[in-house]
Design a protein around this motif. Structure first.
Motif, PDB file in Angstrom:
ATOM      1  N   GLY A  60      49.655  -0.212  26.082  1.00 20.37           N
ATOM      2  CA  GLY A  60      48.956   0.617  25.112  1.00 20.37           C
ATOM      3  C   GLY A  60      48.791  -0.111  23.796  1.00 20.37           C
ATOM      4  O   GLY A  60      48.867  -1.343  23.721  1.00 20.37           O
ATOM      5  N   ASP A  61      48.567   0.636  22.730  1.00 20.27           N
ATOM      6  CA  ASP A  61      48.314   0.039  21.425  1.00 20.27           C
ATOM      7  C   ASP A  61      49.590  -0.548  20.825  1.00 20.27           C
ATOM      8  O   ASP A  61      50.647   0.092  20.830  1.00 20.27           O
ATOM      9  N   ASN A  62      49.479  -1.758  20.267  1.00 19.51           N
ATOM     10  CA  ASN A  62      50.585  -2.439  19.612  1.00 19.51           C
ATOM     11  C   ASN A  62      50.222  -2.701  18.156  1.00 19.51           C
ATOM     12  O   ASN A  62      49.163  -3.263  17.865  1.00 19.51           O
ATOM     13  N   ARG A  63      51.117  -2.310  17.265  1.00 16.56           N
ATOM     14  CA  ARG A  63      50.855  -2.466  15.833  1.00 16.56           C
ATOM     15  C   ARG A  63      51.130  -3.912  15.405  1.00 16.56           C
ATOM     16  O   ARG A  63      52.223  -4.437  15.621  1.00 16.56           O
ATOM     17  N   ASP A  89      52.843  16.783  22.851  1.00 13.51           N
ATOM     18  CA  ASP A  89      52.186  15.541  22.462  1.00 13.51           C
ATOM     19  C   ASP A  89      52.185  14.593  23.658  1.00 13.51           C
ATOM     20  O   ASP A  89      53.243  14.227  24.177  1.00 13.51           O
ATOM     21  N   VAL A  90      50.990  14.186  24.124  1.00  7.12           N
ATOM     22  CA  VAL A  90      50.878  13.339  25.310  1.00  7.12           C
ATOM     23  C   VAL A  90      50.417  11.929  24.959  1.00  7.12           C
ATOM     24  O   VAL A  90      49.992  11.178  25.827  1.00  7.12           O
ATOM     25  N   ALA A  91      50.527  11.538  23.698  1.00  7.91           N
ATOM     26  CA  ALA A  91      50.033  10.223  23.276  1.00  7.91           C
ATOM     27  C   ALA A  91      50.694   9.099  24.056  1.00  7.91           C
ATOM     28  O   ALA A  91      50.034   8.148  24.477  1.00  7.91           O
ATOM     29  N   ALA A  92      52.003   9.182  24.267  1.00  7.62           N
ATOM     30  CA  ALA A  92      52.711   8.092  24.933  1.00  7.62           C
ATOM     31  C   ALA A  92      52.300   7.948  26.390  1.00  7.62           C
ATOM     32  O   ALA A  92      52.265   6.841  26.923  1.00  7.62           O
ATOM     33  N   GLU A  93      51.980   9.071  27.058  1.00  6.27           N
ATOM     34  CA  GLU A  93      51.635   9.029  28.483  1.00  6.27           C
ATOM     35  C   GLU A  93      50.153   8.770  28.728  1.00  6.27           C
ATOM     36  O   GLU A  93      49.747   8.562  29.872  1.00  6.27           O
ATOM     37  N   HIS A  94      49.345   8.804  27.677  1.00 11.06           N
ATOM     38  CA  HIS A  94      47.898   8.677  27.861  1.00 11.06           C
ATOM     39  C   HIS A  94      47.324   7.597  26.940  1.00 11.06           C
ATOM     40  O   HIS A  94      46.526   7.883  26.042  1.00 11.06           O
ATOM     41  N   PRO A  95      47.697   6.332  27.160  1.00  8.87           N
ATOM     42  CA  PRO A  95      47.186   5.265  26.285  1.00  8.87           C
ATOM     43  C   PRO A  95      45.685   5.072  26.373  1.00  8.87           C
ATOM     44  O   PRO A  95      45.049   4.681  25.386  1.00  8.87           O
ATOM     45  N   ILE A  96      45.083   5.323  27.540  1.00 15.30           N
ATOM     46  CA  ILE A  96      43.630   5.180  27.659  1.00 15.30           C
ATOM     47  C   ILE A  96      42.922   6.244  26.832  1.00 15.30           C
ATOM     48  O   ILE A  96      41.989   5.954  26.068  1.00 15.30           O
ATOM     49  N   ALA A  97      43.383   7.483  26.963  1.00 19.04           N
ATOM     50  CA  ALA A  97      42.778   8.558  26.174  1.00 19.04           C
ATOM     51  C   ALA A  97      42.969   8.314  24.685  1.00 19.04           C
ATOM     52  O   ALA A  97      42.044   8.505  23.882  1.00 19.04           O
ATOM     53  N   LEU A  98      44.160   7.870  24.298  1.00 25.60           N
ATOM     54  CA  LEU A  98      44.436   7.629  22.884  1.00 25.60           C
ATOM     55  C   LEU A  98      43.569   6.500  22.332  1.00 25.60           C
ATOM     56  O   LEU A  98      43.030   6.600  21.237  1.00 25.60           O
ATOM     57  N   ARG A  99      43.430   5.408  23.098  1.00 23.97           N
ATOM     58  CA  ARG A  99      42.597   4.292  22.636  1.00 23.97           C
ATOM     59  C   ARG A  99      41.160   4.743  22.410  1.00 23.97           C
ATOM     60  O   ARG A  99      40.520   4.387  21.418  1.00 23.97           O
TER      61      ARG A  99
END
Length: 775
Positions: A178-181, A714-724
């Motif tokens: 997923g996203d990396n800062r 909050d499903v951000a961690a499980e849905h990296p494609i949706a979040l991106r």
């Protein structure tokens, strides 16, 4: 062509190709090697793909036009053009990531690090040792930068005053899927244009597997241009390089198919198309050899339809000139119905604004609600109902202002208790007055008054709070009816800003008894409930579960009381003989919260209990009775809709667009982005199934609105494609929030080609408006 664009295209007006279906089941990983720079793009003049083809497929998402949402990979390495639109999706458009955008450094497009630090968020599919490459130039002498990945120290570099690329090894332990800062912390900054300070100018970034080594050539962006193959010219994306990948993050429509062509002047190599959804491996849907002419493909994306997905167009072993022609997402759908000719225009236009009514309190939106609103329900059945209307602000002043001006709060600037509506924005009453309408506003909301700049274009402007008069809906309509009756034969527009169920919660007993039929002895006093909500928020008034239930019962009673007043309004229009000739809009400015996220009232969060409001429009011949529009819409769109219903052309200054076309056809108009702004505190963004609450880096939440409409998980961690995908939309919209035009450019979730020619460089216009909620 402006230098900051991803690319542009020329025009031949050719139709997209006919299709052959092709599919395969086995996944195929992407490989790559460094690429030479793609050829210079041609001028932007090409027509978009035809909306209907011979097989009955219509374009839902033009991926060529949405190239701003494409991620480019070469040799498995993500390549980011920091000087172009490409950068926006990796920095949230600059929202709390500290970049100066739309700038040049030594004549070349670049992003400047604002102050001493900035950050970007780079996606990783497969974790392993990686190489981070940054091309930059120091703006201050003896410059030094410390690099952090996911807030863990990576390296410290001396940065030259001459632009060069720095390659740094990143251990796998610092990365995650997923996203990396990636944070850049500099030693010092220098003065730059505009009275600002910046530490460095960055022109490109890359992140890829360490096994591939550092990039061998320049980190050039994807090219978008016309390509001639076999005497056929098509709009195409040319990724460059021997091995490459273009990744698009979109929420796909049900029944989605991927349509595209591919070919190269120098044949050789293969193309693979894959689709990936969260929680599942990428699935290959097409594989083929690259020839000297165009090869056409139409592939069913299957179960990915209706989900957030990543579409990968992969090339292997090419000669560097592979082109993907007319890529798009299509659905099988009949042609849209023909519009009525001539389209009806309305001489009687009414907005019934229900202050503080959240959508889930109405049966038309939530079959499980206990609140009885038979008249609103009957109206919903006789109107076009918008299932997912979102407000731009979470309290009265910014939301009313956006409805009446058609622009985001950052543009109209009525965003704080002491702020007034900008005089530089359009105003619906002024436009309709010019068109010969009698105009009147009857308001029971103290903010919606001349004191805050709403005294523009009205023949009659009444505010019952400011006039110390009764402010209930019955009195408001009685007063408005007296104005309307003698001019009923003329054209009129009335904005009826009713107050129930806003605090103070003081429903009559006949309505309260529906929800509270026993004695109450707690601290809540109905007439003081507005002040008491403030005390509860401040921790100065303690309440128990029974008190909380009583508060919500008072609110629900006021909704039923509003429903009764609405019935009288509709009945009177019918008695006057104008109801069937009228356009009637029912909408709210925000909701109220009852501890769904730990608080009460409104104005301090961007969750759906404040943001999701009812929107119903009855306009016979334009908005069909019983129609439900599933697309995301913004209450800001009502300005252009009201103007349209009157047969008047909206000003180009409006950022919203008329909702009339959506009532007949949603294909090609979705996905749509719906934004809520809470000053510089937070932003809410809804795009179809998902909604993101963004308070800044590290404080991002993602919710599945279909499964969790109250936003509890909050499903951000499980849905990296949706979040991106959501971050890409926010990045584009935030960067252009002060200049966006849905009528010309589509929405930030589904851009059209006109955006690239007209948008100009990214960056917000003017100083940020003051932030703050109601007092």
């Amino acid at each position: 062509m402006l230098a900051f664009l991803l690319g542009s295209c020329g025009g031949s007006g050719k139709q997209p190709p006919a299709f052959e279906s092709a599919a395969a089941a086995a996944p195929a990983p992407a490989a790559a090697t460094p690429a030479p720079a793609p050829a210079t793009p041609a001028p932007a003049t090409a027509a978009p793909a035809a909306p209907v083809d011979s097989a009955g497929f219509r374009t839902a998402i033009d991926l060529y036009a949405n190239r701003v949402h494409a991620g480019l990979y070469r040799d498995g390495r993500l390549v980011v053009d920091a000087g172009g639109l490409d950068f926006l999706k990796y920095i949230d458009g600059g929202w709390k990531t500290s970049w100066l955008l739309g700038t040049k450094d030594e004549g070349h497009p670049a992003a400047l690090v604002a102050g001493l630090a900035a950050m970007a968020f780079l996606p990783v599919d497969d974790v392993g040792d990686a190489t981070l490459s940054i091309t930059m130039r120091a703006l201050a002498p003896a410059q030094r930068v410390s690099l952090f990945v996911n807030e863990k120290p990576l390296s410290t570099l001396e940065v030259d005053k001459a632009s060069k690329r720095y390659d740094v090894n990143v251990p796998a332990a610092l990365l995650h899927p997923g996203d990396n800062r990636v944070r850049l912390q500099f030693k010092s900054a220098a003065d730059v244009a505009g009275g600002k300070r910046a530490a460095a100018a960055v022109t490109s970034l890359a992140l890829g597997p360490a096994s591939a080594g550092p990039p061998a050539g320049p980190l050039t962006p994807v090219a978008a241009r016309e390509v001639d193959l076999g005497s056929t010219r098509r709009r195409a994306l040319v990724p460059g390089g021997l091995n490459s990948r273009l990744s698009f993050y979109f929420q796909l429509p049900v029944g989605a198919h991927l349509a595209f062509s591919y070919g190269a002047a120098s044949p050789g190599g293969t193309v693979v198309a894959q689709v990936a959804v969260d929680g599942k491996p990428a699935r290959t849907v097409h594989e083929g050899n690259i020839g000297a002419g165009w090869t056409d493909a139409l592939v069913d994306l299957g179960a990915a339809g209706g989900q957030a997905a990543r579409i990968d167009l992969i090339a292997r072993g090419t000669k560097g000139d592979l082109a993907f022609g007319e890529p798009r997402i299509v659905v099988k759908s009949p042609e849209p119905p023909a519009a009525a000719t001539p389209r009806p225009k309305f001489d009687h236009i009414f907005v019934w604004m229900v202050d503080t009514l959240r959508a889930d309190k109405l049966h038309a939106y939530n079959t499980k609600t206990r609140v009885t609103t038979p008249n609103y329900d009957a109206f919903a059945a006789d109107a076009t109902r918008f299932e997912w209307a979102q407000v731009p602000g979470t309290w009265s002043l910014p939301s009313h202002a956006s409805l009446l001006t058609g622009v985001y709060p950052t543009v109209h600037r009525a965003t704080a208790h002491e702020a007034k509506l900008s005089k530089d924005v359009p105003f619906v009453a002024e436009e309709l007055k010019k068109a010969g309408f009698k105009t009147a506003m009857f308001s029971s909301n103290g903010y919606v008054s001349g004191k805050w700049g709403f005294d523009r274009g009205w023949d009659v402007n009444r505010n019952f709070i400011r006039e110390s008069l009764p402010n209930g809906s019955e009195y408001l309509w009685k007063t408005a009816k007296a104005w309307l009756t003698p001019i009923v034969a003329k054209k009129q527009f009335a904005y009826l800003a009713t107050i129930e169920p806003h605090v103070a919660y003081t429903p009559r007993k006949e309505f309260l008894v529906k929800y509270w039929d026993k004695a109450y002895t707690g601290p809540i006093k109905p007439v003081q409930s507005g002040v008491q909500l403030g005390l509860i928020k401040a921790g100065k008034l303690k309440v128990n579960d029974n008190d909380k239930k009583y508060l919500e019962a008072l609110h629900d009673g006021e909704i039923s009381q509003s429903d009764a007043a609405f019935a009288a309004f509709i009945a009177d229009l019918k008695k006057m003989g104008i109801y069937e000739k009228s356009a009637v809009v029912v909408v709210s400015d925000h909701g109220d919260q009852f501890y769904e996220h730990g608080s009460v009232g409104h104005g301090d969060t961007v969750y759906q209990e404040l943001v999701h409001v009812p929107l119903m429009i009855r306009a016979p011949g334009v908005f069909p009775a019983g129609k439900v529009v599933h697309a995301d819409v913004e209450v800001m769109d009502l300005y252009a809709t009201l103007i349209d219903l009157a047969g008047v052309k909206p000003t180009p200054a409006a950022e919203g667009t008329t909702l009339a076309p959506l009532a007949h056809d949603e294909v090609g108009s979705t996905p749509r982005a719906a934004l809520t702004v809470d000053g510089q505190v937070s932003r809410g963004l809804k795009v179809q199934r998902y909604r993101m609450v963004h308070r800044g880096p590290g404080r991002i939440e993602l919710y599945d609105e279909y499964d969790d409409p109250r936003e509890q998980k909050d499903v951000a961690a499980e849905h990296p494609i949706a979040l991106r995908g959501m971050r890409g939309v926010l990045g584009l919209l935030y960067a252009y929030e002060t200049t966006w035009s849905k009528a010309r450019w589509g929405t930030a979730a589904n851009v059209n080609e006109a955006f690239y020619a007209a948008a100009g460089p990214p960056g917000r216009r003017g100083a940020e408006p003051a932030s703050g909620g109601p007092k």
